[in-house]
Write an enzyme that holds these catalytic residues in place. Structure first.
Site, PDB file in Angstrom:
ATOM      1  N   SER A  14      -3.872   2.063   2.196  1.00 21.97           N
ATOM      2  CA  SER A  14      -4.077   3.277   1.748  1.00 21.97           C
ATOM      3  C   SER A  14      -5.513   3.859   1.806  1.00 21.97           C
ATOM      4  CB  SER A  14      -3.545   3.419   0.143  1.00 21.97           C
ATOM      5  OG  SER A  14      -2.268   3.246   0.071  1.00 21.97           O
ATOM      6  N   ALA A  15      -6.405   2.839   1.826  1.00 27.03           N
ATOM      7  CA  ALA A  15      -7.794   3.069   1.885  1.00 27.03           C
ATOM      8  C   ALA A  15      -8.088   3.627   3.308  1.00 27.03           C
ATOM      9  CB  ALA A  15      -8.565   1.710   1.656  1.00 27.03           C
ATOM     10  N   HIS A  28     -10.608  -3.100  -3.913  1.00 29.30           N
ATOM     11  CA  HIS A  28     -10.394  -4.092  -5.060  1.00 29.30           C
ATOM     12  C   HIS A  28     -11.894  -4.017  -5.837  1.00 29.30           C
ATOM     13  CE1 HIS A  28      -6.673  -5.167  -3.299  1.00 29.30           C
ATOM     14  NE2 HIS A  28      -7.093  -5.871  -2.391  1.00 29.30           N
ATOM     15  N   SER A  83       0.640  -1.190   0.248  1.00 26.08           N
ATOM     16  CA  SER A  83       0.013   0.123  -0.086  1.00 26.08           C
ATOM     17  C   SER A  83       0.833   1.118   0.037  1.00 26.08           C
ATOM     18  CB  SER A  83      -0.843   0.071   1.423  1.00 26.08           C
ATOM     19  OG  SER A  83      -1.820  -1.025   1.441  1.00 26.08           O
TER      20      SER A  83
END
EC number: 4.1.99.29
Length: 277
Positions: free
Chosen positions: A110-111, A148, A57
């Site tokens: 990162s989300a 995703h 990430s």
């Protein structure tokens, strides 16, 4: 030289590495050993410096030592990205998210960082990304952060999209791409010259996939998680785009911006130097 190469069991990663996997792209200098694990596991393995090259990430890079970012292979959203979903019948609103319990797909994803930047503090519950919609539906959490292909395949009859982080990021940054996934390489096992050589080779694998889309998508279907080929192709081409070939100044600027915002809001304790080769 043998290279341990980590990537996820996700269609977009498989597409990017198809050139290597099928033998369409290779080098007499490198022998590649593929290591396939979920992104949060790869983040943790990078922290322990267990792999020569690996997908991570973008957020995880803030905690890594002795890795540089490869110019190719980045997953950047273009006004789209992770989505916060909730059950339609629960009446969840954006305003109520701050007090909600939200399922996240990993603390170093990162989300998760983007959601913290957008919301500030919230109650998080870490779980495997593929179990999040089920947990939301069962009422185990108030909302879930999906990544995703679930970003485009969640059941809109059962779930409401409460917050689209790609759109939020776009509005906050004047249109910078959304930094989600990157590939990093070890400076302990390769010097800068060898790193650049491998970086260029990786770009060739990405280009091979884009030049042979049908075969590459067929290969990526082994990681389709039951989704039809048309959906997987759509998802792959969302995240394997021109900025994936070479993140360039805009990609680097987007990563730097994310870290700067996190530093200003005291999510990160120190500045992060973004080194791209």
């Amino acid at each position: 030289m043998e290279i341990t190469l980590g990537h996820t069991p996700d269609a977009d990663d498989a597409f990017m590495f198809y050139g290597f996997a099928c033998g369409g792209v290779g080098s007499i200098r490198f022998t590649i050993k593929h290591v396939i694990q979920d992104i949060e596991t790869l983040n943790k393995r990078a922290l322990a410096h267990e792999l020569d090259v690996t997908a991570v990430s973008a957020h995880a890079y803030a905690y890594l030592k002795d890795y540089v970012i490869l110019r190719g292979g980045g997953s950047f959203g273009l006004k789209y990205g992770p989505v916060v979903i909730a059950r339609k019948d629960k009446g969840m609103t954006l305003e109520r998210l701050q007090g909600a319990t939200i399922a996240i797909p990993g603390r170093m994803t990162s989300a998760n960082l983007l959601l913290k930047l957008a919301l500030g503090r919230f109650k998080e519950k870490e779980m495997s990304f593929e179990t999040i919609p089920r947990a939301v539906l069962a009422g185990e959490v108030d909302a879930g952060l999906v990544i995703h292909e679930a970003q485009i395949t969640y059941d809109k009859g059962k779930f409401a999209g409460i917050m689209e982080l790609g759109q939020w990021w776009d509005s906050q940054t004047g249109g910078l791409p959304v930094p989600l996934g990157i590939n990093v390489a070890s400076t302990r096992t390769m010097d800068r010259g060898r790193l650049k050589e491998f970086s260029d080779l990786f770009v060739k694998s990405i280009e091979y996939g884009l030049d042979n889309i049908d075969a590459s998508v067929d290969y990526a279907m082994q990681y389709s998680r039951g989704q039809p080929k048309e959906t997987i192709k759509k998802f792959v081409l969302m995240y394997v785009n021109e900025i994936t070939r070479d993140m360039g100044p805009e990609g680097k600027k987007a990563i730097e911006k994310m870290f700067l915002m996190a530093r200003e809001r005291r999510i990160l304790e120190s500045d992060v130097k973004v080194d791209v080769i």
